[in-house]
Design a protein around this motif. Sequence first.
Motif, PDB file in Angstrom:
ATOM      1  N   THR A 175       0.909  -1.187   0.039  1.00 28.50           N
ATOM      2  CA  THR A 175       0.121   0.074   0.134  1.00 28.50           C
ATOM      3  C   THR A 175       0.959   1.244  -0.198  1.00 28.50           C
ATOM      4  O   THR A 175       2.057   1.182   0.144  1.00 28.50           O
ATOM      5  CB  THR A 175      -0.922   0.079   1.250  1.00 28.50           C
ATOM      6  OG1 THR A 175      -1.822   0.942   0.942  1.00 28.50           O
ATOM      7  CG2 THR A 175      -0.157   0.133   2.429  1.00 28.50           C
ATOM      8  N   THR A 176       0.376   2.546   0.006  1.00 26.50           N
ATOM      9  CA  THR A 176       1.127   3.790   0.092  1.00 26.50           C
ATOM     10  C   THR A 176       0.339   4.736   1.076  1.00 26.50           C
ATOM     11  O   THR A 176      -0.824   4.341   1.509  1.00 26.50           O
ATOM     12  CB  THR A 176       0.871   4.525  -1.417  1.00 26.50           C
ATOM     13  OG1 THR A 176      -0.801   4.495  -1.379  1.00 26.50           O
ATOM     14  CG2 THR A 176       1.592   3.750  -2.239  1.00 26.50           C
ATOM     15  N   VAL A 177       1.114   5.503   1.508  1.00 29.56           N
ATOM     16  CA  VAL A 177       0.553   6.473   2.430  1.00 29.56           C
ATOM     17  C   VAL A 177       0.919   8.025   2.048  1.00 29.56           C
ATOM     18  O   VAL A 177       1.926   7.941   1.217  1.00 29.56           O
ATOM     19  CB  VAL A 177       1.023   6.401   3.934  1.00 29.56           C
ATOM     20  CG1 VAL A 177       0.556   5.196   4.550  1.00 29.56           C
ATOM     21  CG2 VAL A 177       2.736   6.393   4.093  1.00 29.56           C
ATOM     22  N   GLU A 178       0.194   8.883   2.373  1.00 30.95           N
ATOM     23  CA  GLU A 178       0.708  10.396   1.883  1.00 30.95           C
ATOM     24  C   GLU A 178       1.711  10.873   2.661  1.00 30.95           C
ATOM     25  O   GLU A 178       1.625  11.658   3.522  1.00 30.95           O
ATOM     26  CB  GLU A 178      -0.644  11.111   1.850  1.00 30.95           C
ATOM     27  CG  GLU A 178      -1.690  10.944   0.977  1.00 30.95           C
ATOM     28  CD  GLU A 178      -2.817  11.834   0.851  1.00 30.95           C
ATOM     29  OE1 GLU A 178      -2.479  13.160   1.055  1.00 30.95           O
ATOM     30  OE2 GLU A 178      -3.812  11.482   0.660  1.00 30.95           O
ATOM     31  N   ALA A 179       2.866  10.586   2.138  1.00 31.49           N
ATOM     32  CA  ALA A 179       4.057  10.910   2.730  1.00 31.49           C
ATOM     33  C   ALA A 179       5.327  10.933   1.918  1.00 31.49           C
ATOM     34  O   ALA A 179       5.470  10.414   0.878  1.00 31.49           O
ATOM     35  CB  ALA A 179       4.384  10.205   4.029  1.00 31.49           C
ATOM     36  N   THR A 180       6.361  11.723   2.457  1.00 30.29           N
ATOM     37  CA  THR A 180       7.806  11.816   1.597  1.00 30.29           C
ATOM     38  C   THR A 180       8.368  10.355   2.075  1.00 30.29           C
ATOM     39  O   THR A 180       8.118   9.784   3.025  1.00 30.29           O
ATOM     40  CB  THR A 180       8.524  12.756   1.891  1.00 30.29           C
ATOM     41  OG1 THR A 180       8.925  13.157   3.341  1.00 30.29           O
ATOM     42  CG2 THR A 180       7.478  14.107   1.567  1.00 30.29           C
ATOM     43  N   HIS A 181       9.882  10.431   1.498  1.00 32.30           N
ATOM     44  CA  HIS A 181      10.356   9.315   1.874  1.00 32.30           C
ATOM     45  C   HIS A 181      10.665   9.295   3.294  1.00 32.30           C
ATOM     46  O   HIS A 181      10.453   8.129   3.907  1.00 32.30           O
ATOM     47  CB  HIS A 181      11.725   9.244   1.061  1.00 32.30           C
ATOM     48  CG  HIS A 181      12.835   8.035   1.449  1.00 32.30           C
ATOM     49  ND1 HIS A 181      12.571   6.780   1.054  1.00 32.30           N
ATOM     50  CD2 HIS A 181      13.915   7.859   2.281  1.00 32.30           C
ATOM     51  CE1 HIS A 181      13.507   6.063   1.152  1.00 32.30           C
ATOM     52  NE2 HIS A 181      14.286   6.604   2.241  1.00 32.30           N
ATOM     53  N   LEU A 182      11.191  10.433   3.690  1.00 29.18           N
ATOM     54  CA  LEU A 182      11.527  10.616   5.399  1.00 29.18           C
ATOM     55  C   LEU A 182      10.409  10.228   6.254  1.00 29.18           C
ATOM     56  O   LEU A 182      10.454   9.843   7.103  1.00 29.18           O
ATOM     57  CB  LEU A 182      12.252  11.960   5.423  1.00 29.18           C
ATOM     58  CG  LEU A 182      13.779  11.781   4.844  1.00 29.18           C
ATOM     59  CD1 LEU A 182      14.304  13.221   5.067  1.00 29.18           C
ATOM     60  CD2 LEU A 182      14.483  10.771   5.404  1.00 29.18           C
ATOM     61  N   GLU A 183       9.221  10.795   5.744  1.00 30.46           N
ATOM     62  CA  GLU A 183       8.048  10.828   6.739  1.00 30.46           C
ATOM     63  C   GLU A 183       7.265   9.692   6.597  1.00 30.46           C
ATOM     64  O   GLU A 183       6.277   9.629   7.392  1.00 30.46           O
ATOM     65  CB  GLU A 183       7.315  12.166   6.538  1.00 30.46           C
ATOM     66  CG  GLU A 183       7.829  13.613   6.912  1.00 30.46           C
ATOM     67  CD  GLU A 183       8.149  13.426   8.663  1.00 30.46           C
ATOM     68  OE1 GLU A 183       7.483  12.843   9.411  1.00 30.46           O
ATOM     69  OE2 GLU A 183       8.982  14.110   8.956  1.00 30.46           O
ATOM     70  N   THR A 184       7.596   8.675   5.858  1.00 30.86           N
ATOM     71  CA  THR A 184       6.665   7.590   5.551  1.00 30.86           C
ATOM     72  C   THR A 184       6.239   6.632   6.753  1.00 30.86           C
ATOM     73  O   THR A 184       5.050   6.511   7.202  1.00 30.86           O
ATOM     74  CB  THR A 184       7.279   6.581   4.592  1.00 30.86           C
ATOM     75  OG1 THR A 184       7.152   7.283   3.217  1.00 30.86           O
ATOM     76  CG2 THR A 184       6.578   5.214   4.628  1.00 30.86           C
ATOM     77  N   PRO A 185       7.325   6.577   7.814  1.00 31.17           N
ATOM     78  CA  PRO A 185       7.074   5.670   8.959  1.00 31.17           C
ATOM     79  C   PRO A 185       6.057   6.535   9.778  1.00 31.17           C
ATOM     80  O   PRO A 185       5.177   5.828  10.345  1.00 31.17           O
ATOM     81  CB  PRO A 185       8.480   5.651   9.642  1.00 31.17           C
ATOM     82  CG  PRO A 185       9.535   5.522   8.544  1.00 31.17           C
ATOM     83  CD  PRO A 185       8.726   6.710   7.727  1.00 31.17           C
ATOM     84  N   ASN A 186       6.304   7.741  10.130  1.00 31.02           N
ATOM     85  CA  ASN A 186       5.308   8.675  11.063  1.00 31.02           C
ATOM     86  C   ASN A 186       4.026   8.615  10.213  1.00 31.02           C
ATOM     87  O   ASN A 186       2.892   9.018  11.006  1.00 31.02           O
ATOM     88  CB  ASN A 186       5.870   9.779  11.245  1.00 31.02           C
ATOM     89  CG  ASN A 186       7.036   9.352  12.433  1.00 31.02           C
ATOM     90  OD1 ASN A 186       7.259   8.861  13.084  1.00 31.02           O
ATOM     91  ND2 ASN A 186       8.017  10.432  12.436  1.00 31.02           N
TER      92      ASN A 186
END
Length: 261
Positions: free
Chosen positions: A237-248
């Motif tokens: 899946t995907t989340v609305e985030a950049t590479h760095l902010e994906t975990p949070n």
Amino acid sequence: MQAKFNLVITILTALISLTACQTTKIERLTGDTIGMVLMHGWGARTPYYLRKLAYDLKSAGILVKTPMMPWSKNRIFDRGYEESMEEIDDHVALLKKAGAIRIFVAGHSIGANAALGYAARRENIDGVILMAYGHVPDFNISGRMLAPSVARSRTMIGAGKGESSAMFTSTYDLVRGTANDILSWFDPDGPSTLWHNARLVQPITPILCIDGLYDRNQRCDHIYVLLPGKNSHSRFTTVEATHLETPNASFKEVIGWLRAL
């Protein structure tokens, strides 16, 4: 004056973020206690980009370890790929000692690379979580950038200097390590590659793979194609985030997946 103003804004932002974490009510998971090794990305000084995810997971009753791994800023790279797998073993053992019954290994960027590598080599885990998968020496662009270091490490090994330390050029910066260790991480045909590890994950191991929508490098589709078998509980899946902010940005996906297992 501007510097003081910026400092005040930074502190206020951090306090607001912390307050939000503390006031958000999270339903605790039921059933066997879950333990999770949650690994940071390339060159991290602290697990900063994992802070909110780790906090929320702990609030849900999960035992979480966020160790500084061999690719952290102060260690990069002081262990080879296989030795890094053994280091994850140590953290898994500590989680079990603390009472964890079900074990998950998760990572961000190169930490996701290590998590996939661990899943390819171990059968004693209940699932793997990959967020904004990074470090792909088997992909053309990365391979070209790492080629000089691969050539140098092979030359050193051929001269009997595999355990000698030197500076090497990575995809991001200069790193220090032994020729053996660097080759294990940078070899386009070696043990750290997506192509090598994805094909070795057993179908019994469920995978949650999360790409950042605004991350220019999305790897979940590549991983899905290479898996030898598809676990019915795996999710990509995907989340609305950049590479760095994906975990949070991934807590809802992670906790929902864990609840469904």
